[in-house]
Scaffold this motif. Structure first.
Motif, PDB file in Angstrom:
ATOM      1  N   CYS A 106      41.676  -0.996  -9.468  1.00 17.25           N
ATOM      2  CA  CYS A 106      41.164  -0.391  -8.229  1.00 17.25           C
ATOM      3  C   CYS A 106      42.203  -0.371  -7.114  1.00 17.25           C
ATOM      4  CB  CYS A 106      39.921  -1.137  -7.751  1.00 17.25           C
ATOM      5  SG  CYS A 106      38.445  -0.827  -8.725  1.00 17.25           S
ATOM      6  N   ASN A 107      43.148  -1.292  -7.138  1.00 20.54           N
ATOM      7  CA  ASN A 107      44.168  -1.359  -6.082  1.00 20.54           C
ATOM      8  C   ASN A 107      45.123  -0.169  -6.110  1.00 20.54           C
ATOM      9  OD1 ASN A 107      43.229  -3.825  -5.024  1.00 20.54           O
ATOM     10  ND2 ASN A 107      44.340  -4.982  -6.576  1.00 20.54           N
ATOM     11  N   ILE A 108      45.111   0.597  -7.213  1.00 19.18           N
ATOM     12  CA  ILE A 108      45.935   1.812  -7.295  1.00 19.18           C
ATOM     13  C   ILE A 108      45.324   2.920  -6.426  1.00 19.18           C
ATOM     14  CG2 ILE A 108      46.816   3.595  -8.878  1.00 19.18           C
ATOM     15  CD1 ILE A 108      46.689   1.520 -11.103  1.00 19.18           C
ATOM     16  N   TYR A 109      44.026   2.827  -6.191  1.00 18.93           N
ATOM     17  CA  TYR A 109      43.279   3.874  -5.499  1.00 18.93           C
ATOM     18  C   TYR A 109      42.818   3.390  -4.116  1.00 18.93           C
ATOM     19  CZ  TYR A 109      43.331   5.167 -10.417  1.00 18.93           C
ATOM     20  OH  TYR A 109      43.736   5.440 -11.698  1.00 18.93           O
ATOM     21  N   THR A 110      42.180   4.271  -3.365  1.00 25.85           N
ATOM     22  CA  THR A 110      41.751   3.891  -2.015  1.00 25.85           C
ATOM     23  C   THR A 110      40.245   3.706  -1.889  1.00 25.85           C
ATOM     24  OG1 THR A 110      41.667   6.226  -1.355  1.00 25.85           O
ATOM     25  CG2 THR A 110      43.727   5.040  -0.938  1.00 25.85           C
ATOM     26  N   THR A 111      39.473   4.372  -2.753  1.00 29.34           N
ATOM     27  CA  THR A 111      38.013   4.296  -2.615  1.00 29.34           C
ATOM     28  C   THR A 111      37.305   3.833  -3.884  1.00 29.34           C
ATOM     29  OG1 THR A 111      37.698   6.617  -3.270  1.00 29.34           O
ATOM     30  CG2 THR A 111      38.061   6.175  -0.927  1.00 29.34           C
ATOM     31  N   MET A 112      38.061   3.483  -4.910  1.00 28.71           N
ATOM     32  CA  MET A 112      37.442   3.110  -6.181  1.00 28.71           C
ATOM     33  C   MET A 112      36.951   1.655  -6.178  1.00 28.71           C
ATOM     34  SD  MET A 112      37.435   5.778  -8.210  1.00 28.71           S
ATOM     35  CE  MET A 112      37.080   6.709  -6.720  1.00 28.71           C
ATOM     36  N   GLN A 113      35.851   1.438  -6.879  1.00 29.24           N
ATOM     37  CA  GLN A 113      35.308   0.109  -7.111  1.00 29.24           C
ATOM     38  C   GLN A 113      35.333  -0.171  -8.620  1.00 29.24           C
ATOM     39  OE1 GLN A 113      34.480  -1.989  -4.612  1.00 29.24           O
ATOM     40  NE2 GLN A 113      35.185  -0.353  -3.226  1.00 29.24           N
ATOM     41  N   PRO A 114      35.246  -1.444  -9.042  1.00 33.01           N
ATOM     42  CA  PRO A 114      35.309  -1.743 -10.482  1.00 33.01           C
ATOM     43  C   PRO A 114      34.329  -0.936 -11.310  1.00 33.01           C
ATOM     44  CG  PRO A 114      35.526  -3.766  -9.224  1.00 33.01           C
ATOM     45  CD  PRO A 114      35.236  -2.685  -8.231  1.00 33.01           C
ATOM     46  N   GLU A 115      33.164  -0.621 -10.760  1.00 30.30           N
ATOM     47  CA  GLU A 115      32.188   0.146 -11.536  1.00 30.30           C
ATOM     48  C   GLU A 115      32.591   1.607 -11.720  1.00 30.30           C
ATOM     49  OE1 GLU A 115      30.452  -0.281  -7.277  1.00 30.30           O
ATOM     50  OE2 GLU A 115      31.559  -1.518  -8.734  1.00 30.30           O
ATOM     51  N   ASN A 116      33.670   2.041 -11.055  1.00 29.68           N
ATOM     52  CA  ASN A 116      34.197   3.399 -11.226  1.00 29.68           C
ATOM     53  C   ASN A 116      35.309   3.467 -12.271  1.00 29.68           C
ATOM     54  OD1 ASN A 116      34.041   3.438  -7.672  1.00 29.68           O
ATOM     55  ND2 ASN A 116      32.548   4.433  -9.018  1.00 29.68           N
ATOM     56  N   ILE A 117      35.689   2.338 -12.817  1.00 30.67           N
ATOM     57  CA  ILE A 117      36.809   2.269 -13.762  1.00 30.67           C
ATOM     58  C   ILE A 117      36.281   2.038 -15.171  1.00 30.67           C
ATOM     59  CG2 ILE A 117      38.987   1.127 -14.335  1.00 30.67           C
ATOM     60  CD1 ILE A 117      38.957   2.435 -11.542  1.00 30.67           C
ATOM     61  N   LEU A 118      36.707   2.883 -16.113  1.00 30.62           N
ATOM     62  CA  LEU A 118      36.358   2.712 -17.520  1.00 30.62           C
ATOM     63  C   LEU A 118      37.659   2.583 -18.311  1.00 30.62           C
ATOM     64  CD1 LEU A 118      34.162   2.624 -19.720  1.00 30.62           C
ATOM     65  CD2 LEU A 118      34.339   5.130 -19.875  1.00 30.62           C
ATOM     66  N   VAL A 119      37.864   1.415 -18.917  1.00 30.02           N
ATOM     67  CA  VAL A 119      39.120   1.116 -19.609  1.00 30.02           C
ATOM     68  C   VAL A 119      39.050   1.615 -21.052  1.00 30.02           C
ATOM     69  CG1 VAL A 119      40.751  -0.703 -20.260  1.00 30.02           C
ATOM     70  CG2 VAL A 119      39.450  -0.896 -18.126  1.00 30.02           C
ATOM     71  N   HIS A 120      40.153   2.181 -21.530  1.00 31.30           N
ATOM     72  CA  HIS A 120      40.241   2.726 -22.882  1.00 31.30           C
ATOM     73  C   HIS A 120      41.454   2.144 -23.621  1.00 31.30           C
ATOM     74  CE1 HIS A 120      37.828   5.755 -20.751  1.00 31.30           C
ATOM     75  NE2 HIS A 120      37.323   6.061 -21.939  1.00 31.30           N
ATOM     76  N   THR A 121      41.495   2.425 -24.895  1.00 26.83           N
ATOM     77  CA  THR A 121      42.669   2.060 -25.693  1.00 26.83           C
ATOM     78  C   THR A 121      43.689   3.183 -25.568  1.00 26.83           C
ATOM     79  OG1 THR A 121      41.289   0.791 -27.208  1.00 26.83           O
ATOM     80  CG2 THR A 121      43.488   1.390 -27.977  1.00 26.83           C
ATOM     81  N   GLY A 122      44.490   3.138 -24.529  1.00 27.20           N
ATOM     82  CA  GLY A 122      45.465   4.174 -24.246  1.00 27.20           C
ATOM     83  C   GLY A 122      44.848   5.370 -23.544  1.00 27.20           C
ATOM     84  N   ALA A 123      45.718   6.268 -23.074  1.00 22.98           N
ATOM     85  CA  ALA A 123      45.244   7.475 -22.387  1.00 22.98           C
ATOM     86  C   ALA A 123      44.677   8.490 -23.375  1.00 22.98           C
ATOM     87  CB  ALA A 123      46.392   8.106 -21.596  1.00 22.98           C
TER      88      ALA A 123
END
Length: 496
Positions: free
Chosen positions: A68-85
């Motif tokens: 989230c620190n890469i962005y300005t308005t994102m929260q953890p619930e907005n991030i979905l982690v994957h195995t690579g791009a």
């Protein structure tokens, strides 16, 4: 779903681990686990105590918080982690697109950004970045590419392979356009934070609103491809939930050690950025000198960001050149044909520490070519060429024939098409018609392209007319439109 072979990845599979110098790598210099753990006291102990069970499907809370620190308005619930791009691209396309949907894709681009959607049955329109415009995108062209079935715009910024970065004004306008048209914007931002001038860094698309999805990864800017950690950031709950649901059918969750190491990396990402930008800028100075010394053989638009550029070979055939180079010198370049580029470009990777040594080897290869090969001068073409340069003799022979014969252009079943630029217009008319006279023909060298709609009726057209041999051309015609990649000097037909 029927996916074609991934040309770029198959090319790397053939050469990547048995070639001494990879001068076309897309990522930055990697590091050891020990070096990464050294960034943070106690990190090594945490890794040793990591539990090797299943992890949370969305990604560990600690990792998502750091992302989230890469962005300005994102929260953890907005991030979905994957195995690579790659997994994130695949899941987005399947989650949000269906058969006969239409998408517009920034081109040239990484193959999966269009092929996955094509495999689903979507219609694809390339939004073409043009070299003569410094690889910039034309927003007016985007408007003309729109259809009633358009569902998404796919961009890659900073761009792979050109290193192009859109201006803030244009990026603002793009986001506004997508919002107004109620489309999705999938923004591949895997090279974000690698801008050579931080002042030109764009905001993340996801911070503009719910219309956007930002793609990130540890592989590129941060140089940690071995972690196999990527993510999407979005406020769009439908996109997030659909992708999370599909992820249950792919990887389910991520590697626990990789998530911990990625967390450490994101917490110290500025150190990684500074390290890798230092490598890139050193290599840019090396390659600037190289291209200055070989200006008759190469040209390029200098990138603005990222760890690669997309130079052009001016003489010979790029695939033959790359093949000869890797076999004889142990130096790997990636021909632009892996991006469906037909204008003799190649990808040059700038992110590795041994880049200067690779350029030195390339210099030696070119030097040997010139030492062991005397140039041949063709009086008819007024052109000197080196036969040992891959594809050069065949290239000269082809255009020598056209210069001698001066054959007129004839195109079958093609409607009248006019492609204009500032200096002249190219007019092609119906069957059995010939090329009219041009105005201001002498020593004009311009690029012309005409946007068109694809269909299933493609005509391959033979063009033979007086040209300067070192300038190549490529032309495909459909039933009613023309695709043209022109880089030719036209001269009046000689009557013999």
């Amino acid at each position: 779903m029927n996916l074609p072979p991934f040309k770029l990845e198959r090319y790397f599979a053939k050469y990547e681990f048995n070639t001494e110098f990879l001068l076309c790598s897309s990522d930055c210099e990697a590091m050891s686990i020990a070096d990464l753990l050294a960034f943070e006291e106690g990190a090594a102990e945490k890794l040793q105590n990591t539990w090797l069970g299943y992890t949370e499907s969305q990604g560990s809370p600690a990792l998502r918080k750091e992302i989230c620190n890469i962005y300005t308005t994102m929260q953890p619930e907005n991030i979905l982690v994957h195995t690579g791009a790659g997994e994130a691209i695949y899941l987005f396309m399947h989650a949000m697109l269906k058969d006969n949907d239409h998408i517009i894709v920034h081109s040239p681009h990484y193959q999966s950004l269009s092929e996955v959607a094509k495999g689903i049955g979507c219609q694809i329109s390339p939004w073409l970045a043009r070299e003569e415009n410094d690889w910039a995108l034309d927003l007016n062209e985007l408007r003309h590419l729109m259809r009633t079935t358009t569902k998404a715009v796919i961009i890659n910024m900073p761009n792979n392979p050109t290193g192009y970065l859109m201006s803030r004004t244009d990026f603002d306008e793009l986001n506004k356009f997508v919002q107004e048209k109620k489309l999705l914007l999938f923004s591949d931002e895997v090279y974000r934070e690698s801008e050579y001038d931080p002042a030109i860094r764009l905001p993340a698309a996801c911070d503009y609103g719910e219309h956007a999805v930002s793609l990130g990864v540890t592989s590129k800017t941060y140089g940690l491809a071995g972690l196999r950690i990527g993510w999407i950031a979005t406020k769009n709950k439908k996109v997030y939930e659909n992708m999370a649901s599909l992820k249950d059918y792919t990887t389910i969750c991520n590697s626990a050690p990789s998530e911990l190491l990625a967390e450490v990396a994101m917490r110290h990402r500025q150190k990684l950025i500074d390290r890798n930008l230092g490598i890139i800028k050193t290599n840019l100075a090396v390659v600037d000198d190289f291209f200055a010394a070989h200006s008759s053989l190469f040209t390029w638009v200098r990138p603005q960001a990222g760890s690669m550029g997309f130079p052009k070979l001016l003489k010979g055939d790029i695939e033959k050149f790359c093949d000869d180079l890797v076999r004889k010198a142990g130096v790997l370049l990636l021909p632009g044909t892996m991006y469906d580029d037909s204008r003799n470009h190649f990808r040059l990777g700038l992110g590795r520490k041994n880049f200067p040594q690779g350029i030195e080897r390339l210099n030696e290869y070119l030097g040997k070519k010139q030492v062991h090969d005397s140039p041949i001068f063709c009086k008819i073409c007024n052109y000197s060429y080196f036969p040992s340069i891959a594809g050069e003799s065949e290239h000269h022979e082809k255009f020598h024939e056209s210069a001698v014969k001066g054959i007129q252009i004839r195109i079958s079943k093609l409607d009248r098409v006019i492609a204009k630029n500032n200096d002249y217009q190219l007019i092609i008319i119906d069957s059995n018609s010939t090329l009219p006279q041009f105005n201001r023909l002498n020593k004009i060298s311009k690029f012309i392209s005409a946007s068109l709609f694809r269909d299933n009726f493609t005509y391959h057209v033979r063009l033979l007319f007086p040209v300067v041999p070192e300038h190549k051309f490529f032309l495909l015609c459909t039933k009613s439109r023309i695709i043209g990649y022109f880089d030719i000097k036209f001269f009046p037909k000689k009557h013999r």
